[in-house]
Scaffold this motif. Structure first.
Motif, PDB file in Angstrom:
ATOM      1  N   LEU A  47       0.640  -1.052   0.136  1.00 51.36           N
ATOM      2  CA  LEU A  47       0.187   0.109   0.030  1.00 51.36           C
ATOM      3  C   LEU A  47       1.057   1.286   0.092  1.00 51.36           C
ATOM      4  O   LEU A  47       0.417   2.039  -0.671  1.00 51.36           O
ATOM      5  N   ALA A  48       2.154   1.343   0.682  1.00 55.28           N
ATOM      6  CA  ALA A  48       2.776   2.544   0.892  1.00 55.28           C
ATOM      7  C   ALA A  48       3.626   2.569  -0.467  1.00 55.28           C
ATOM      8  O   ALA A  48       3.509   3.700  -1.181  1.00 55.28           O
ATOM      9  N   THR A  49       3.868   1.513  -1.044  1.00 53.60           N
ATOM     10  CA  THR A  49       4.298   1.747  -2.600  1.00 53.60           C
ATOM     11  C   THR A  49       3.562   2.448  -3.450  1.00 53.60           C
ATOM     12  O   THR A  49       3.652   3.300  -4.412  1.00 53.60           O
ATOM     13  N   ALA A  50       2.224   1.967  -3.360  1.00 49.66           N
ATOM     14  CA  ALA A  50       1.296   2.305  -4.401  1.00 49.66           C
ATOM     15  C   ALA A  50       0.723   3.515  -4.247  1.00 49.66           C
ATOM     16  O   ALA A  50       0.395   4.381  -5.036  1.00 49.66           O
ATOM     17  N   THR A  51       0.967   4.134  -2.661  1.00 52.64           N
ATOM     18  CA  THR A  51       0.704   5.459  -2.533  1.00 52.64           C
ATOM     19  C   THR A  51       1.776   6.414  -2.661  1.00 52.64           C
ATOM     20  O   THR A  51       1.361   7.611  -2.294  1.00 52.64           O
ATOM     21  N   GLY A  52       2.847   6.101  -2.983  1.00 57.13           N
ATOM     22  CA  GLY A  52       3.949   6.862  -3.124  1.00 57.13           C
ATOM     23  C   GLY A  52       4.644   7.323  -1.765  1.00 57.13           C
ATOM     24  O   GLY A  52       5.566   8.225  -1.717  1.00 57.13           O
ATOM     25  N   VAL A  53       4.526   6.360  -0.783  1.00 53.73           N
ATOM     26  CA  VAL A  53       5.110   6.750   0.518  1.00 53.73           C
ATOM     27  C   VAL A  53       6.253   5.941   0.615  1.00 53.73           C
ATOM     28  O   VAL A  53       6.764   4.911   0.333  1.00 53.73           O
ATOM     29  N   ASP A  54       7.433   6.880   1.003  1.00 58.95           N
ATOM     30  CA  ASP A  54       8.791   6.354   0.929  1.00 58.95           C
ATOM     31  C   ASP A  54       8.835   5.295   2.288  1.00 58.95           C
ATOM     32  O   ASP A  54       8.319   5.462   3.371  1.00 58.95           O
ATOM     33  N   ILE A  55       9.643   4.293   2.044  1.00 64.64           N
ATOM     34  CA  ILE A  55      10.044   3.142   2.984  1.00 64.64           C
ATOM     35  C   ILE A  55      11.388   2.962   3.397  1.00 64.64           C
ATOM     36  O   ILE A  55      12.281   3.126   2.416  1.00 64.64           O
ATOM     37  N   LEU A  56      11.610   3.357   4.616  1.00 61.92           N
ATOM     38  CA  LEU A  56      12.901   3.154   5.187  1.00 61.92           C
ATOM     39  C   LEU A  56      13.069   1.944   6.164  1.00 61.92           C
ATOM     40  O   LEU A  56      12.485   1.266   6.427  1.00 61.92           O
ATOM     41  N   ARG A  57      14.476   1.410   5.664  1.00 61.42           N
ATOM     42  CA  ARG A  57      14.858   0.292   6.570  1.00 61.42           C
ATOM     43  C   ARG A  57      15.840   0.494   7.513  1.00 61.42           C
ATOM     44  O   ARG A  57      17.048   1.253   6.828  1.00 61.42           O
ATOM     45  N   GLU A  58      15.749   0.415   8.522  1.00 60.00           N
ATOM     46  CA  GLU A  58      16.729   0.928   9.844  1.00 60.00           C
ATOM     47  C   GLU A  58      17.062  -0.058  10.599  1.00 60.00           C
ATOM     48  O   GLU A  58      16.380  -0.843  11.042  1.00 60.00           O
ATOM     49  N   SER A  59      18.171   0.208  11.311  1.00 54.92           N
ATOM     50  CA  SER A  59      18.746  -0.640  12.278  1.00 54.92           C
ATOM     51  C   SER A  59      18.540   0.513  13.608  1.00 54.92           C
ATOM     52  O   SER A  59      19.367   1.431  13.653  1.00 54.92           O
ATOM     53  N   ALA A  60      17.512   0.370  14.226  1.00 58.52           N
ATOM     54  CA  ALA A  60      17.052   1.262  15.151  1.00 58.52           C
ATOM     55  C   ALA A  60      16.951   0.767  16.649  1.00 58.52           C
ATOM     56  O   ALA A  60      16.369  -0.432  16.911  1.00 58.52           O
ATOM     57  N   ARG A  61      17.254   1.577  17.493  1.00 61.08           N
ATOM     58  CA  ARG A  61      17.068   1.064  19.136  1.00 61.08           C
ATOM     59  C   ARG A  61      15.745   1.757  19.399  1.00 61.08           C
ATOM     60  O   ARG A  61      15.298   2.757  18.675  1.00 61.08           O
ATOM     61  N   PRO A  62      15.083   1.327  20.642  1.00 67.01           N
ATOM     62  CA  PRO A  62      13.808   1.962  21.127  1.00 67.01           C
ATOM     63  C   PRO A  62      14.092   3.302  21.165  1.00 67.01           C
ATOM     64  O   PRO A  62      13.033   4.186  20.946  1.00 67.01           O
ATOM     65  N   GLU A  63      15.136   3.752  21.762  1.00 66.38           N
ATOM     66  CA  GLU A  63      15.116   5.347  22.187  1.00 66.38           C
ATOM     67  C   GLU A  63      15.258   6.103  20.765  1.00 66.38           C
ATOM     68  O   GLU A  63      14.839   7.432  20.693  1.00 66.38           O
ATOM     69  N   ASP A  64      15.647   5.325  19.700  1.00 63.97           N
ATOM     70  CA  ASP A  64      15.561   6.083  18.309  1.00 63.97           C
ATOM     71  C   ASP A  64      14.091   6.346  17.912  1.00 63.97           C
ATOM     72  O   ASP A  64      14.031   7.099  16.753  1.00 63.97           O
ATOM     73  N   LEU A  65      13.050   5.802  18.486  1.00 66.79           N
ATOM     74  CA  LEU A  65      11.826   6.143  18.135  1.00 66.79           C
ATOM     75  C   LEU A  65      11.030   7.126  19.070  1.00 66.79           C
ATOM     76  O   LEU A  65       9.886   7.275  18.788  1.00 66.79           O
ATOM     77  N   ASP A  66      11.834   7.681  19.827  1.00 65.20           N
ATOM     78  CA  ASP A  66      11.098   8.804  20.616  1.00 65.20           C
ATOM     79  C   ASP A  66      10.635   9.830  19.753  1.00 65.20           C
ATOM     80  O   ASP A  66      11.197  10.318  18.773  1.00 65.20           O
ATOM     81  N   GLY A  67       9.020  10.293  19.897  1.00 65.53           N
ATOM     82  CA  GLY A  67       8.497  11.098  19.202  1.00 65.53           C
ATOM     83  C   GLY A  67       7.880  10.589  17.934  1.00 65.53           C
ATOM     84  O   GLY A  67       7.298  11.387  16.990  1.00 65.53           O
ATOM     85  N   CYS A  68       8.093   9.129  17.793  1.00 66.34           N
ATOM     86  CA  CYS A  68       7.397   8.666  16.298  1.00 66.34           C
ATOM     87  C   CYS A  68       6.129   8.036  16.683  1.00 66.34           C
ATOM     88  O   CYS A  68       6.021   7.580  17.649  1.00 66.34           O
ATOM     89  N   GLU A  69       5.215   7.874  15.548  1.00 60.23           N
ATOM     90  CA  GLU A  69       4.142   7.159  15.798  1.00 60.23           C
ATOM     91  C   GLU A  69       4.786   5.670  15.221  1.00 60.23           C
ATOM     92  O   GLU A  69       5.162   5.231  14.316  1.00 60.23           O
ATOM     93  N   VAL A  70       4.574   4.574  16.070  1.00 57.50           N
ATOM     94  CA  VAL A  70       4.707   3.348  15.990  1.00 57.50           C
ATOM     95  C   VAL A  70       3.393   2.622  15.781  1.00 57.50           C
ATOM     96  O   VAL A  70       2.744   2.608  16.579  1.00 57.50           O
ATOM     97  N   TRP A  71       3.769   1.711  14.990  1.00 53.56           N
ATOM     98  CA  TRP A  71       2.460   0.411  14.776  1.00 53.56           C
ATOM     99  C   TRP A  71       2.935  -0.953  15.066  1.00 53.56           C
ATOM    100  O   TRP A  71       4.048  -1.224  14.799  1.00 53.56           O
ATOM    101  N   ALA A  72       2.085  -1.625  15.462  1.00 51.57           N
ATOM    102  CA  ALA A  72       2.241  -3.235  15.724  1.00 51.57           C
ATOM    103  C   ALA A  72       1.304  -3.931  14.893  1.00 51.57           C
ATOM    104  O   ALA A  72       0.200  -3.613  14.799  1.00 51.57           O
ATOM    105  N   LEU A  73       1.880  -4.651  13.865  1.00 47.79           N
ATOM    106  CA  LEU A  73       0.914  -5.383  13.073  1.00 47.79           C
ATOM    107  C   LEU A  73       0.935  -6.734  13.263  1.00 47.79           C
ATOM    108  O   LEU A  73       2.251  -7.329  13.465  1.00 47.79           O
ATOM    109  N   ASN A  74       0.033  -7.417  12.921  1.00 42.76           N
ATOM    110  CA  ASN A  74      -0.347  -8.856  12.858  1.00 42.76           C
ATOM    111  C   ASN A  74      -1.500  -9.294  12.137  1.00 42.76           C
ATOM    112  O   ASN A  74      -2.443  -8.535  11.926  1.00 42.76           O
TER     113      ASN A  74
END
Length: 276
Positions: free
Chosen positions: A195-222
């Motif tokens: 869906l992100a690709t189809a709607t033109g959303v950039d996709i990032l692949r990161e090596s991130a620690r929990p503290e690196d997500l401070d201030g981010c919107e986080v999703w859990a998917l299943n």
């Protein structure tokens, strides 16, 4: 507790069985997905993931393809269901099981907590072998008020959840763990990335620690809940939310649901009360 009935693939048919196992069994591959009024999300991807999780060159005598087709035919075309297929071994004998389960209650949000022990996964890229360990992991953080545990790599990077996969937003870009980080190949995440690709959303692949997500919107998917927003990360980053984004993407994901294949032949009795 939701009602369920279990079938074993025997002689080319699904036979009801009890779940009162006396002897231990080992799950080698498993998959589950949500069925709502006869529709499912990316069922072909679930099938591929299950088939490719079966050790190559083994168990072909069980006819896993025919087993899958019979399991799909056995799912009622009305109501909410969360079926599961399994390949397991018991006394060194392989078995294919189909568990027809009513869907548990679903939610659009979740609280997370970081698992602070060693990574208990033995097959981090395959769904099945670590199911029991992941349930124990989730149970351990429920005592803290969390709904799922976040597993980190030895370097402290976010890898996976015990029953979810994780994604987060950096502005208008969607980020996920780097491909080199071992995790389950989530069908729900693959659908969101499409869906992100189809709607033109950039996709990032990161090596991130929990503290690196401070201030981010986080999703859990299943597969059961789809996309859930993380409202709190216990002893972790302070998470955020962009109003309206979650609802928009949940609607987009729901729009990808498709009817199950037409049932061929006569499915087995699927009443949860059929087996004592």
């Amino acid at each position: 507790m939701s009602a369920a009935i279990t079938f074993r693939w025997t002689g080319g048919i699904l036979e009801p069985r009890t779940d009162c196992d006396i002897l231990p069994a080992t799950i080698e591959a498993a998959d589950s997905w949500l069925v709502t009024d006869g529709t499912a999300l990316a069922l072909d991807l679930h099938r591929t993931r299950f088939m490719t999780s079966i050790p190559r060159g083994r168990y072909t005598q069980l006819d896993p393809g025919d087993f899958w087709d019979a399991a799909i035919a056995a799912i009622p075309r009305s109501g909410d269901w969360f079926p599961r297929v399994e390949l397991r071994t018991q006394l060194l004998q392989p078995q294919l099981l189909f568990r027809l389960r009513e869907s548990p209650e679903r939610s659009p949000s979740i609280v997370l907590a970081t698992h602070d022990g060693r990574d208990p996964r033995t097959a981090p890229r395959f769904k099945g072998p670590d199911l029991e360990a992941m349930v124990r992991l989730r149970t351990s953080v429920q005592k803290k008020g969390a709904g799922d545990a976040v597993i980190l790599t030895p370097e402290g990077f976010i890898a996976d959840g015990s029953t979810t996969c994780l994604a987060w937003w950096r502005g208008d870009a969607l980020a996920i763990p780097d491909d080199a980080i071992e995790r389950i190949d989530s069908v729900t995440l693959r659908s969101v990335l499409a869906l992100a690709t189809a709607t033109g959303v950039d996709i990032l692949r990161e090596s991130a620690r929990p503290e690196d997500l401070d201030g981010c919107e986080v999703w859990a998917l299943n597969a059961l809940h789809g996309i859930r927003i993380v409202t709190e990360w216990i002893d972790g980053p302070k998470v955020a939310e962009q109003p309206g984004r979650l609802d928009t993407w949940r609607r987009r994901l729901d729009a990808l649901r498709r009817p199950l294949p037409a049932a061929g032949g006569t499915p087995p009795e699927t009443s949860p009360t059929a087996v004592a």
